[in-house]
Scaffold this active site. Sequence first.
Site, PDB file in Angstrom:
ATOM      1  N   HIS A 189      37.656  48.442  39.971  1.00 49.34           N
ATOM      2  CA  HIS A 189      37.217  47.134  39.481  1.00 49.34           C
ATOM      3  C   HIS A 189      37.833  46.904  38.105  1.00 49.34           C
ATOM      4  O   HIS A 189      37.897  47.819  37.277  1.00 49.34           O
ATOM      5  CB  HIS A 189      35.694  47.096  39.384  1.00 49.34           C
ATOM      6  CG  HIS A 189      35.170  45.848  38.738  1.00 49.34           C
ATOM      7  ND1 HIS A 189      35.308  44.608  39.312  1.00 49.34           N
ATOM      8  CD2 HIS A 189      34.530  45.655  37.552  1.00 49.34           C
ATOM      9  CE1 HIS A 189      34.757  43.699  38.516  1.00 49.34           C
ATOM     10  NE2 HIS A 189      34.276  44.306  37.451  1.00 49.34           N
ATOM     11  N   CYS A 209      38.636  40.410  41.600  1.00 48.87           N
ATOM     12  CA  CYS A 209      38.526  40.703  40.170  1.00 48.87           C
ATOM     13  C   CYS A 209      39.876  40.914  39.507  1.00 48.87           C
ATOM     14  O   CYS A 209      40.126  40.403  38.408  1.00 48.87           O
ATOM     15  CB  CYS A 209      37.620  41.920  39.952  1.00 48.87           C
ATOM     16  SG  CYS A 209      38.249  43.472  40.672  1.00 48.87           S
TER      17      CYS A 209
END
Length: 301
Positions: A60, A174
């Site tokens: 992430h 993301c």
Amino acid sequence: RRFDYRPKTDPYCQARYTFCPTGSAVPVMKEKDVIEVYRLQAPVWEFKYGDLLGHLKIMHDAVGFKSALTGKNYTMEWYELFQLGNCTFPHLRPGMDAPFWCNQGAACFYEGIDDAHWKENGTLVLVTTISGAMFNEMAKWVKYDNETGIYYETWTVQASPDKKSTVWFDSYECSKFILRTYQKLADLGAVFNKVQTNYTSIILFSGEPIYLGNETSIFGPRGNKTLAAAIRDFYYPFKPHKTVREFFVDLLKIIDRVILNHEFYLFYNLEYWFLPMKFPYLKIIYEEVPLPVGSKTSVGV
């Protein structure tokens, strides 16, 4: 695709973990402030699984800021409102013909940088320094980006593993938000340090996709009932499972459809596409994407 506005979320869509629980407004910085910009990366769902997904390079991404004038730190990231599973696959709700999607994604901004979270199994590294004026311009862009780019998309779909192969569909998650943010900063004049930056992509391999239609044309009163049944049948095994046995039974069904029968139905920009799947079918890559070079020369930093 950009949209005119962000629709309200349906109460049916529920998150196990609250989206952006400590979120705050983006502050207006003093123009002569000096802001350090940090690259942040950690394994997905590290708070629950530790570095497990990090070994699979499922990461992430976020970006951090530090104000020289105030000493305050901030984190900005972009992720799913209702967790990854809801963005990747729909719900098949009783009494509804069309699959029901909870697939919005959005930016989250909050004060502080959790150093331990990003450093322990990931990355926290300075990538550039900008002025307060540049930060404020970036903040205006973030507002526009967040209001018009509203749907999370897990999959990248391309023709083959060759780096120069055709990309049929690009993901929207993301890392793509962070790349867009870096590019905006570069265009505003930021000069980036020479730092290697790698990002995770989950790729499906397919022949040329076939357009099927939107929700109305497929599932509406005059829709294609045969196609509608096929799409619902395809998504059924991806539902949440209550027992291990159910999971493995449905996993066999998924393997049969995707690998043995070369079938995948993709929902992208509110439209359905059929993907004639090809070997190696799916791959997770952790690939370098260099930091950008903008169209201006950095001023006042």
